[in-house]
Design a protein around this motif. Sequence first.
Motif, PDB file in Angstrom:
ATOM      1  N   UNK A   1      33.114  32.912  52.671  1.00 60.40           N
ATOM      2  CA  UNK A   1      33.443  32.528  51.314  1.00 60.40           C
ATOM      3  C   UNK A   1      34.947  32.340  51.144  1.00 60.40           C
ATOM      4  N   UNK A   2      35.718  33.257  51.766  1.00 58.45           N
ATOM      5  CA  UNK A   2      37.168  33.165  51.657  1.00 58.45           C
ATOM      6  C   UNK A   2      37.670  31.889  52.329  1.00 58.45           C
TER       7      UNK A   2
ATOM      8  N   UNK B   1      41.088  42.237  51.773  1.00 60.49           N
ATOM      9  CA  UNK B   1      39.869  42.895  51.289  1.00 60.49           C
ATOM     10  C   UNK B   1      38.768  41.845  51.052  1.00 60.49           C
ATOM     11  N   UNK B   2      39.159  40.714  50.480  1.00 57.15           N
ATOM     12  CA  UNK B   2      38.201  39.630  50.254  1.00 57.15           C
ATOM     13  C   UNK B   2      37.561  39.167  51.550  1.00 57.15           C
TER      14      UNK B   2
ATOM     15  N   UNK C   1      37.165  40.978  54.233  1.00 53.76           N
ATOM     16  CA  UNK C   1      36.199  42.016  54.615  1.00 53.76           C
ATOM     17  C   UNK C   1      34.875  41.771  53.902  1.00 53.76           C
ATOM     18  N   UNK C   2      34.938  41.399  52.630  1.00 50.88           N
ATOM     19  CA  UNK C   2      33.738  41.231  51.829  1.00 50.88           C
ATOM     20  C   UNK C   2      32.901  40.034  52.256  1.00 50.88           C
ATOM     21  N   UNK C   3      33.553  38.911  52.505  1.00 53.08           N
ATOM     22  CA  UNK C   3      32.793  37.699  52.809  1.00 53.08           C
ATOM     23  C   UNK C   3      33.748  36.662  53.400  1.00 53.08           C
TER      24      UNK C   3
ATOM     25  N   UNK D   1      44.828  42.112  48.834  1.00 52.49           N
ATOM     26  CA  UNK D   1      43.501  41.862  48.273  1.00 52.49           C
ATOM     27  C   UNK D   1      42.823  40.684  48.979  1.00 52.49           C
ATOM     28  N   UNK D   2      43.616  39.771  49.523  1.00 52.04           N
ATOM     29  CA  UNK D   2      43.031  38.690  50.308  1.00 52.04           C
ATOM     30  C   UNK D   2      42.327  39.269  51.529  1.00 52.04           C
TER      31      UNK D   2
ATOM     32  N   UNK E   1      41.555  32.520  57.263  1.00 51.01           N
ATOM     33  CA  UNK E   1      41.099  33.888  57.513  1.00 51.01           C
ATOM     34  C   UNK E   1      41.698  34.503  58.777  1.00 51.01           C
TER      35      UNK E   1
END
Lengths: 268, 327
Positions: free
Chosen positions: B196-197, B188-189, B191-193, B185-186, B204
């Motif tokens: 922000x991560x 996926x996070x 991928x999303x932003x 899920x990290x 990252x």
Amino acid sequence: MLSQQGRGDEVTQVASILCTEGLSVAFGGHLAVDDVDFEVPEHAFISIIGPNGAGKTTFFNLLSGQLKPTKGRIWFRGAEITHLPPEHRAMLGVGRSFQIANILPNLTTFENVRLAVQAKRPERFRFFRHHRSFSSLNDRVAEILGRVSLWHKREALARYLTHGEKRKLEIAMLLAMDSALFLLDEPTAGMSVEEVPQILDVISALRDERKRTILLIEHKVDMVLNLSDTVAVLHQGRLIAQGPPQAIMQNELVQTAYLGGLGHVGAS
Amino acid sequence: MHRHIGLQRLGYGIFVAFVLSLPLFMHDARNQLFILTNIAVMAIFAMSYDLLLGYSGIISFGHVLFFGVGAYVTAIMMKNVSVSIPALLFVLLLTLLITAFLGWLIGFFTARLKSHFFAMFTLAIAELAAVLMEKAKGISGGSDGFSFPVPSFFRDKLTVAYVALISTLVIFVLLRLFVNSPMGTTIIGIRENEARMRALGYPVLRYKVLAVMISGAVAGFAGMLYGVSMRFVSVPSVFGINLTLDALLMTIVGGAGTLVGPVIGAVLVELVSQWLQLMAKSVPLLERWMLFFGLAYILVVLFFPSGILGGLQRLLILWRNRRRKAP
Ligand SMILES: Nc1ncnc2c1ncn2[C@@H]1O[C@H](COP(=O)(O)OP(=O)(O)O)[C@@H](O)[C@H]1O
Ligand SMILES: [Mg+2]
């Protein structure tokens, strides 16, 4: 209300958690942050005010590492962090919320906060068990979502939240990071009138705990007056005044800066 | 709630039983087992691609590199070293190690690049590898390739089909567990932003490199399976850019970021291409069957940007809403 005096004394006894020296950044030829020397005592609550475009957000970007300074240095808890990337600073304890909601759009509200909680927990290295099966993480997320009244939106995708809800999620993610230093960039801007008091409560509760150091960028005068130990004023990238809230509001330099600027504080 | 999960399990069970019984109904003479095996190999390859494209948001045009390495490691070892099950297990280990290392190398030096540069760079590396392999005719056999023996256990088409099917299931389950884990899920996070991560404290770059490594190792495994089932390799057949494009097509057609999507995509694309090739014998226009894929691709991207699964999901939501509105 707490006695300003008493808290002031307490604060002066502890070492500074954050310190900048000659901090500057230029965009093209324009100095957005100009030679800022700034010191933040541990567990203090400091508000940063200044007209729009004064460089407040840019100053935060320098502190949390989204931007690299063109000049100057930053220390956090005695160690220099000037050249550290944002993820290192976050792990050290610099947490921030963004003025323009900066979220994970296609994930649920719950997942946004869960990832923020997970970031510093050993569970982040697990690669087999389902992410929703860790009650240590889930309980913390539930608690935070309750605090900012987003629990009922937990399964909604973040991009479908209203503007105010996105701002609350921004605060929730900051709370989830459990940082020593909180950088709050206009946390209540764009929230509906009904939403503001609750976030105010969250912020005053944080302050009253006195477990963290909080820097707050805010335009609402009453909020700044009520919460802050110290108010710092940025104008055209320069730190033009710093002191107790009441004194700062009466400061002539500050008044002219605001009248020359957009006058948020002067007008209220 | 509990009943729902029970039903879901039952559904999975029936599906797995159905898939595993497929080879029993296949007609060996009509190449059906061969097609089934090929679908499984491509499904694995496409799932590995989805881990990048759908879950990590990384676009790679050079994914075939890992596939080719897997196929050639198998071929070279089987031809020159030893033909036995232990040797094949060693090949498996070697393939996973080499592809994961390549993934690390590529990821480490290029994952910091902006996405389109990364895509171009991977394309360049894969093409370079293909050219080098073509030049090293002595080892690779070039465009003509070479055939090689495999352990007798894998000479039976039914056995190979089963190995491929079971591998597909196992890899599906493993990848599914991974993408649903805290680490997955990290990714996926990210991928999303990504920014922000980073602000939350996630390194990252490391996670992206990890995604490229896992994806590369799975693609290498698909290549190895391809080698074992074909008992033949050549540079164009295992290093050709068309394989990357196939994986891309399968992932997008089925639905990126779902893992099931690429499997559905592999089934569809393989079956349709077989059918078109068959039809082309009587309808000359269909000889341009690649063209139809190009068209299908454009239509999917335009009208079903989230693939067949995404489209179905939207239809389901529409249908539910309508039912709720109805008195
Ligand atoms: N990334 C950037 N590139 C160029 N100019 C910028 C950038 N970020 C901020 N600025 C400029 O720096 C100045 C300060 O902006 P900002 O820090 O957002 O102000 P504030 O938060 O005090 O309203 C503004 O003039 C703004 O246009
Ligand atoms: Mg700002």
